[in-house]
Design an enzyme around this catalytic site. Structure first.
Site, PDB file in Angstrom:
ATOM      1  N   GLU B  54       5.043   9.501   0.847  1.00  0.00           N
ATOM      2  CA  GLU B  54       5.857   8.404   0.303  1.00  0.00           C
ATOM      3  C   GLU B  54       7.024   8.898  -0.539  1.00  0.00           C
ATOM      4  O   GLU B  54       8.070   8.254  -0.605  1.00  0.00           O
ATOM      5  CB  GLU B  54       4.977   7.462  -0.530  1.00  0.00           C
ATOM      6  CG  GLU B  54       3.943   6.705   0.287  1.00  0.00           C
ATOM      7  CD  GLU B  54       2.723   7.534   0.648  1.00  0.00           C
ATOM      8  OE1 GLU B  54       2.527   8.618   0.047  1.00  0.00           O
ATOM      9  OE2 GLU B  54       1.958   7.125   1.539  1.00  0.00           O
ATOM     10  N   HIS B 123      -5.333  -0.112  -2.454  1.00  0.00           N
ATOM     11  CA  HIS B 123      -4.441  -0.713  -1.447  1.00  0.00           C
ATOM     12  C   HIS B 123      -3.954  -2.087  -1.884  1.00  0.00           C
ATOM     13  O   HIS B 123      -3.037  -2.635  -1.309  1.00  0.00           O
ATOM     14  CB  HIS B 123      -5.146  -0.844  -0.090  1.00  0.00           C
ATOM     15  CG  HIS B 123      -5.332   0.460   0.610  1.00  0.00           C
ATOM     16  ND1 HIS B 123      -6.170   1.447   0.158  1.00  0.00           N
ATOM     17  CD2 HIS B 123      -4.759   0.962   1.742  1.00  0.00           C
ATOM     18  CE1 HIS B 123      -6.127   2.486   0.975  1.00  0.00           C
ATOM     19  NE2 HIS B 123      -5.274   2.221   1.941  1.00  0.00           N
TER      20      HIS B 123
END
Lengths: 320, 326
Positions: B54, B123
Site C-alpha cells: 500500500e 478490515h
C-alpha cells in the site's frame, strides 16, 4: 528528444563542488550566528551530487531529500533563492514554505523533495510512470541514503519500478551515517547495490568521492535505463563529513574513521590532483575561490535582504 | 435512470472518466483482475494490478499525480491505509503547500470499510476522521449508488487528493443511478428527507438508518430532517446550519468511533455557529471507542441502528418539551 549532456571537465566539477561546500559551510555559519535555521548539509558528498547530476539530460527529473543542496546547486539552482528558502523568505524557490528540508524547484526538474526518509523512494516510480506513459525516454534520478535503504519502502519502490519497467536511476548515497546511527549497526552487508539482484535489476557501487568516476557510472547507468526501460541501482560510497543536522559536534563519530574520510575529501583530492598534474594552475584555482566567494556573498545578501512571506501565506496552496 | 450496484457505479465512473481524459489511470490490489472490462477497453498500461504494497501504491499515485496523470488507486480495505499514511498525508497532502504551489496531486484513493462482512477490525475500521484532520486532503463517503458514481467522477476531476471510502454494506445493494454524465459536487450535502422538528446528520450506511428512523418518527408526529453529508472534507456547513436553524435540534450519527469523530466537528461547529437556534443539547450517536468485532451480532451492535436513532431523536424532542414546561 534532448541530446545527451556534454562531458564536463574535472575543473568544472571542482568549481561546482567548491560552490556546494562553501554554500553549506556558510549556511552552517549563518545558523551558528542565529541568522537561519539549522540544515542537513551534504559536506563530503559533493562528488556524488555533481557526478550524477552531470549525467542527466535537461528533461530528466530529480527527486531528492533533506540533504539536497548539492543536488540543487549541481542542477543550476540559484544559491540566492536557495538560501532565501532556507531563511524562510518569500523569494525562495518555494516562497519560504519548505525551508531547508523540502526544497523543490520545478523549473529545474528538481521535484517532490521529501524529508521523510524513504519518501523520495515512494514518489519516484509514479514520476517515472508519468514519463513513460507520455512516451518520453527521460529518466528520474532519485537520491536517497543508506538510512532510506533500510526503510521498507525501499523494497516496495525498487520492486514496483522493476516489475513495471520504470525509468528510475535509484542513487543511494551511502554516507555511512543514518542520522545518529552508524550504518554498521543497521545492516550486515557492506554495500546496498548488491540488493539490486534481488529485484532482477542491475546495481553498481562506485567511489562516491570521485566526481569523474561517479559521472562515468551514472552516465552508463542512465544509458542502460533508456535502452532497457529498467531501473538501475547506483550506490555512491561517500561520507557525511559534518554532523546530521546543525548543530552536531560529531562527538559520537570514531576519530580514525573521520580522519580517514577527511583524507579522502572529494574537493581537496581533486584540487591537489589537478594542481599537481598541471591541469589547473594556482592562479586558476585562486580565481575559482574568488568566483565562489563572490557568488555566495551576493547570494547571502540577497537572501538576508529578501522580504518575509506575507502572513496570508499561512493557508495558501493547501488546495489546488 | 437505471438500477445498478455502487460497485458497478464505480466501474461506470472509472470507464467514463478514462474515456474522457487520457491521463486517468487506475491501479491497485487486483483492480485489473476484478475490472477486466476496463483492461479490455483501456489497455494494461492504464489499468494495472500492483503488489500488495500500500505504501508504494499511494506513493506512486502521488508521484504520478504531481507530474500530469490522474491516478485512481484501490487500496482494498481502509485499515490498510495505515501502510500508506506517509505517502497520502506527508506527500500528497503536504507537498503542494511545502513547494509553494508548484505541484498538485489530483488522485483518488479508494478503500472499503464498515460493518457488514464480518471481517473484523483489521478490515473494518472507519478511519475517515484521520484524513479529515490532515491538511490538503479531501474525504468523501457516499450512501447511494448515484452518489458513488457522481462523487467518484467529481473526485477524479478534482485537482486534490481525495480519500474515497466505500461502505461495504452498501457496495452490492442496487440503487438508482441517473443516465448520462452524472456528477455530484464535492462538499455538497443532500437532504434525504425534509423535516422540521429535528435534524439527523449522517453519512454512508447510517444515512439509511436515519431515513428509517425518520419514517418511524413521522408516524409518531415527529418530523425529522435527514442530512446526508456525502463529503466529509470539505463538509457542507451551510446545509447543516440551515437545517439546525430550522429544527433547533441536532442528532449526529455515524458508525465511526465517537471520540474525535466527524460528528465531534459537526457538533462543535453547530454549537459555535448556531447556538442560539438550539432548543436542546446536541446528541452524538456513534460507534464505541473499540475495535470492530467479527461476530455478526457484535458487528451490528457497533453501528447506530434505526431504533437507536429514533430513540435519540425522540429524546431530543421530549427534552425540549420538558424544558419548556419546567
Amino acid at each position: 528528444m534532448s541530446t545527451s549532456p556534454a562531458v564536463p571537465g574535472p575543473a568544472a566539477f571542482l568549481e561546482q563542488m567548491m560552490l556546494i561546500r562553501a554554500f553549506e559551510e556558510r549556511s552552517a555559519a549563518s545558523f551558528a550566528e542565529g541568522r537561519s535555521p539549522g540544515t542537513c548539509t551534504c559536506v563530503g558528498q559533493e562528488a556524488s551530487a555533481v557526478g550524477v547530476v552531470a549525467a542527466l539530460r535537461e528533461d530528466d527529473l530529480i527527486l531528492t531529500n533533506h540533504r539536497s543542496a548539492g543536488h540543487l546547486l549541481a542542477r543550476g539552482a540559484d544559491p540566492g533563492r536557495l538560501m532565501a528558502e532556507i531563511m524562510g523568505r518569500s523569494t525562495g524557490y518555494c516562497g519560504g514554505k519548505s525551508g531547508t528540508l523540502h526544497v523543490s524547484a520545478k523549473e529545474l526538474g528538481v521535484i517532490l523533495t521529501s524529508t521523510i526518509v524513504g519518501g523520495e523512494l515512494s514518489l519516484a516510480p509514479g514520476v517515472a510512470l508519468s514519463l513513460s506513459m507520455k512516451g518520453s525516454d527521460a529518466v528520474v534520478a532519485c537520491f536517497f541514503g543508506d538510512g532510506a535503504a533500510c526503510e521498507g519502502i525501499f523494497h516496495e519502490a525498487l520492486n514496483l519500478a522493476a516489475v513495471w519497467k520504470l525509468p528510475v536511476l535509484f542513487v543511494c548515497e551511502n554516507n555511512e551515517w543514518q542520522a545518529f546511527v552508524h550504518r554498521r549497526e543497521t545492516m550486515l552487508t557492506e554495500n546496498i547495490a548488491s540488493r539490486a539482484a534481488g529485484y532482477g535489476i542491475e546495481g553498481r557501487t562506485v567511489d562516491g568521492n570521485d566526481a569523474e568516476a561517479v559521472f562515468a557510472a551514472a552516465a552508463e547507468a542512465v544509458e542502460r535505463i533508456r535502452e532497457t526501460k529498467t531501473p538501475f541501482l547506483l550506490e555512491t560510497k561517500t561520507y557525511r563529513l559534518r554532523g546530521h543536522f546543525e548543530p552536531d559536534d560529531q562527538g559520537y563519530v570514531d576519530k580514525d574513521e573521520l580522519a580517514t574520510w577527511r583524507a579522502r575529501d572529494p574537493i581537496a583530492t581533486l584540487r591537489s590532483r589537478l594542481l599537481s598534474s598541471g591541469a589547473l594552475t594556482t592562479g586558476e584555482a585562486a580565481a575559482m575561490d574568488r568566483r565562489v566567494a563572490e557568488r555566495l556573498d551576493a547570494a547571502f545578501s540577497f537572501a538576508a535582504g529578501s522580504p518575509w512571506p506575507s502572513l496570508d501565506q499561512l493557508t495558501t496552496n493547501v488546495y489546488a | 435512470m437505471r438500477t445498478i450496484t455502487p460497485y458497478d457505479a464505480i466501474g461506470e465512473a472509472l470507464a467514463e472518466e478514462m474515456r474522457r481524459d487520457a491521463t486517468v489511470l487506475a491501479f491497485g490490489e487486483g483492480i485489473a483482475t476484478k475490472r477486466h472490462d476496463l483492461v479490455a477497453e483501456f489497455g494494461a498500461a492504464r489499468v494495472r494490478n500492483t503488489p500488495l504494497a500500500e505504501g508504494i501504491i499511494a506513493g506512486t499515485a502521488a508521484g504520478a499525480a504531481a507530474t500530469g496523470l490522474r491516478p485512481v488507486v484501490d487500496l482494498l480495505f481502509a485499515p490498510f491505509l495505515t501502510f500508506s499514511m506517509e505517502e497520502i498525508v506527508n506527500s500528497a497532502g503536504k507537498l503542494r503547500f511545502l513547494s509553494g504551489g508548484q505541484f498538485s496531486f489530483p488522485m483518488v484513493a479508494m478503500a472499503m470499510t464498515g460493518a457488514g462482512w464480518g471481517v473484523g477490525a483489521q478490515h473494518n475500521h472507519n478511519v475517515e476522521a484521520w484524513f479529515v484532520h490532515s491538511p490538503g486532503l479531501k474525504v468523501v463517503m457516499p450512501s447511494t449508488a448515484a452518489d458513488f458514481k457522481g462523487l467518484m467522477k467529481s473526485s477524479i476531476r478534482d485537482d486534490n487528493p481525495v480519500l474515497f471510502f466505500l461502505d461495504v454494506a452498501l457496495l452490492h445493494t442496487p440503487g438508482e443511478v441517473p443516465d448520462g454524465d452524472h456528477l455530484v459536487p464535492l462538499g455538497k450535502a443532500a437532504i434525504r428527507r425534509p423535516g422540521s422538528d429535528v435534524t439527523l446528520v449522517s453519512y454512508a450506511k447510517t444515512v439509511h438508518g436515519c431515513v428509517a428512523a425518520a419514517e418511524t418518527l413521522a408516524a409518531e408526529g415527529i418530523s425529522a430532517e435527514v442530512v446526508d453529508l456525502r463529503s466529509l472534507k470539505p463538509w457542507d456547513e451551510e446545509a447543516v446550519l440551515a437545517s439546525v436553524r430550522k429544527t433547533g435540534r441536532l442528532v449526529v450519527v455515524h458508525e465511526a468511533s465517537r471520540t474525535c469523530g466527524v460528528g465531534a466537528e459537526i457538533a462543535a461547529t453547530v454549537a459555535e455557529e448556531a447556538f442560539a437556534s438550539l432548543r436542546t443539547p446536541i446528541v452524538r450517536l456513534a460507534g464505541p471507542d473499540a475495535p470492530a468485532a467479527s461476530s455478526w451480532v457484535l458487528e451490528q451492535a457497533f453501528v447506530p441502528q434505526a431504533d437507536a436513532i429514533a430513540e435519540a431523536a425522540r429524546g431530543a424532542v421530549a427534552r425540549t418539551l420538558s424544558l419548556a414546561t419546567a
